[in-house]
Scaffold this motif. Structure first.
Motif, mmCIF file in Angstrom:
data_model
loop_
_atom_site.group_PDB
_atom_site.id
_atom_site.type_symbol
_atom_site.label_atom_id
_atom_site.label_comp_id
_atom_site.label_asym_id
_atom_site.label_seq_id
_atom_site.Cartn_x
_atom_site.Cartn_y
_atom_site.Cartn_z
ATOM 1 N N THR A 167 0.847 -1.186 0.000
ATOM 2 C CA THR A 167 0.000 0.000 0.000
ATOM 3 C C THR A 167 0.880 1.232 0.000
ATOM 4 O O THR A 167 1.653 1.450 0.943
ATOM 5 N N ASP A 168 0.797 2.025 -1.070
ATOM 6 C CA ASP A 168 1.535 3.293 -1.139
ATOM 7 C C ASP A 168 0.885 4.261 -0.157
ATOM 8 O O ASP A 168 -0.295 4.586 -0.259
ATOM 9 N N GLN A 169 1.674 4.747 0.804
ATOM 10 C CA GLN A 169 1.139 5.594 1.870
ATOM 11 C C GLN A 169 1.321 7.087 1.601
ATOM 12 O O GLN A 169 1.009 7.917 2.462
ATOM 13 N N GLY A 170 1.807 7.432 0.408
ATOM 14 C CA GLY A 170 1.928 8.847 0.077
ATOM 15 C C GLY A 170 3.158 9.486 0.691
ATOM 16 O O GLY A 170 4.235 8.895 0.715
ATOM 17 N N LYS A 171 2.993 10.688 1.219
ATOM 18 C CA LYS A 171 4.113 11.436 1.776
ATOM 19 C C LYS A 171 4.259 11.168 3.269
ATOM 20 O O LYS A 171 3.307 10.774 3.944
ATOM 21 N N LEU A 172 5.454 11.403 3.781
ATOM 22 C CA LEU A 172 5.734 11.189 5.199
ATOM 23 C C LEU A 172 5.152 12.318 6.047
ATOM 24 O O LEU A 172 4.943 13.432 5.553
#
Length: 401
Positions: A167-172
């Motif tokens: 799952t790509d979680q986007g930005k930190l």
């Protein structure tokens, strides 16, 4: 008056009530019957005991646990402190968690990032990945930070099935007190193999103005299939007027949760390798300790820390030689990074800064080392392993012309 004789088996107690007025022969035969039945009860108890153990083993296999806990008991209790995750104190015996049953890894390559929304020139590079049982975290430089003009160029993803799906979680995350911070480069991940706590480190710009260079860390943990980061912690900040920080790397001591960061500090005097540390909460960082030597200023890069089973901290770094041969240097600390012994040469080799191997997708700077230290019950426990890229002695070609 009655005499009561009783024996036990797993199926329940057997009670014989005998009158004391009964003839001696009757009492004798009753006692004899009980004694004859006792071995049968013991054998039955053994069979039932084995059955129960097998049932418990099947239950553990299905649940992915190695121990049974009563309802409400926690494997690793923890409390939240200022948005960060703080591990509860535990004894050395109970510190190492039981690893979950491991899912078979994927048999084919799996895409980790989600390319939806990527521009034509967006790309991902400088990847890092760590695992704790089936739980995995990956991070990378993400080109969308340039195309969307945010300068926030780090991406990350999670997997809870040993990398089969991601799952790509986007930005930190950013600190709530400093939402202007952007993560800019050099993602590195580590995991505490005793507690399952994950750590991310990266270069960052606290004000997103380019006026400062900083190193940040975040601690996070899985709770079931959900992953949560704590509050980002800034290790060090310098002004980019004369200085900048680069190539940070992290290691965790699983015995006490201490986190170590090594990095290159470019300054007016050239550059040097420094180390800082903090406890598992990342709330307070130690002062920088110089690892490289004064005579090496301006010629060092690419450091990597690692913790040995005895708690010693090793740092390897790349040293550009004075003429043609370059070196990998290793320094050791026996007091948790408070001070280091004199670095020694581990390897001398010919590097080629300007060219990688055929088909390699990074043109420069691929000769930095990696380090690992064996943790096992075998004869090589504590042995240090280094890897690096090198080339043939291409100076010989020049001399032969």
């Amino acid at each position: 008056d009655f005499c009561i004789a009783m024996t036990l088996c797993t199926a329940g107690p057997i009670v014989a009530v005998l009158s004391t007025d009964a003839p001696a022969a009757t009492l004798h035969h009753a006692w004899l019957g009980i004694l004859l039945y006792l071995p049968i009860c013991i054998a039955a108890a053994a069979v039932i005991h084995r059955y129960l153990l097998r049932a418990m083993a099947r239950q553990l296999t299905r649940s992915g646990k190695h121990v049974i806990r009563k309802a409400g008991a926690h494997a690793r209790p923890e409390v939240l402190d200022g948005g960060g995750i703080v591990e509860a104190t535990r004894s050395a015996t109970s510190a190492r968690l039981a690893s979950p049953s491991v899912i078979a890894p994927p048999t084919a390559n799996k895409r980790v990032n989600n390319p939806a929304g990527d521009g034509a020139t967006d790309g991902q590079c400088e990847t890092s990945i760590v695992a704790f049982g089936n739980n995995m975290v990956a991070a990378w430089n993400d080109g969308t930070g340039f195309s969307d003009l945010s300068n926030d160029s780090q991406g990350w993803a999670t997997s809870t099935d040993a990398g089969v799906t991601w799952t790509d979680q986007g930005k930190l995350p950013k600190p709530a007190a400093n939402p202007s911070l952007v993560w800019t480069s050099d993602p590195v991940l580590a995991v505490n193999t005793s507690t399952g706590a994950f750590y991310y480190s990266g270069l960052c710009d606290p004000a997103n103005t380019g006026a400062t260079s900083a190193i940040g860390l975040i601690k996070g943990r899985f709770n079931g299939s959900t992953f949560t980061w704590g509050t980002p912690s800034i290790v060090r900040t310098v002004s980019t007027t004369t200085d900048f920080l680069d190539k940070q790397w992290i290691a965790v001591n699983p015995a006490n949760g201490k986190v170590f960061v090594s990095y290159t500090w470019f300054n007016a005097g050239g550059d040097e390798i420094d180390v800082q540390s903090a406890d598992s909460s990342l709330t307070t960082w130690s002062s920088a300790v110089k690892v490289s030597l004064v005579g090496e200023n301006g010629n060092v890069q690419g450091s990597r820390p690692a913790v040995a089973p005895d708690g010693s901290l090793y740092v390897v770094y790349y040293l550009i030689g004075a003429v043609d041969v370059d070196y990998l240097r290793v320094a050791k600390s026996t007091n948790q990074g408070v001070s280091f012994g004199t670095p020694v040469n581990a390897v001398s080799f010919y590097a080629n800064f300007g060219s990688g191997a055929p088909g390699f997708n990074r043109a420069q700077g691929i000769q930095f080392p990696s380090i690992a230290i064996e943790r096992s019950s075998g004869p090589h426990n504590g042995r240090i392993f280094l890897t690096w890229a090198e080339s043939m002695n291409w100076y010989d070609d020049e001399a032969a012309m």
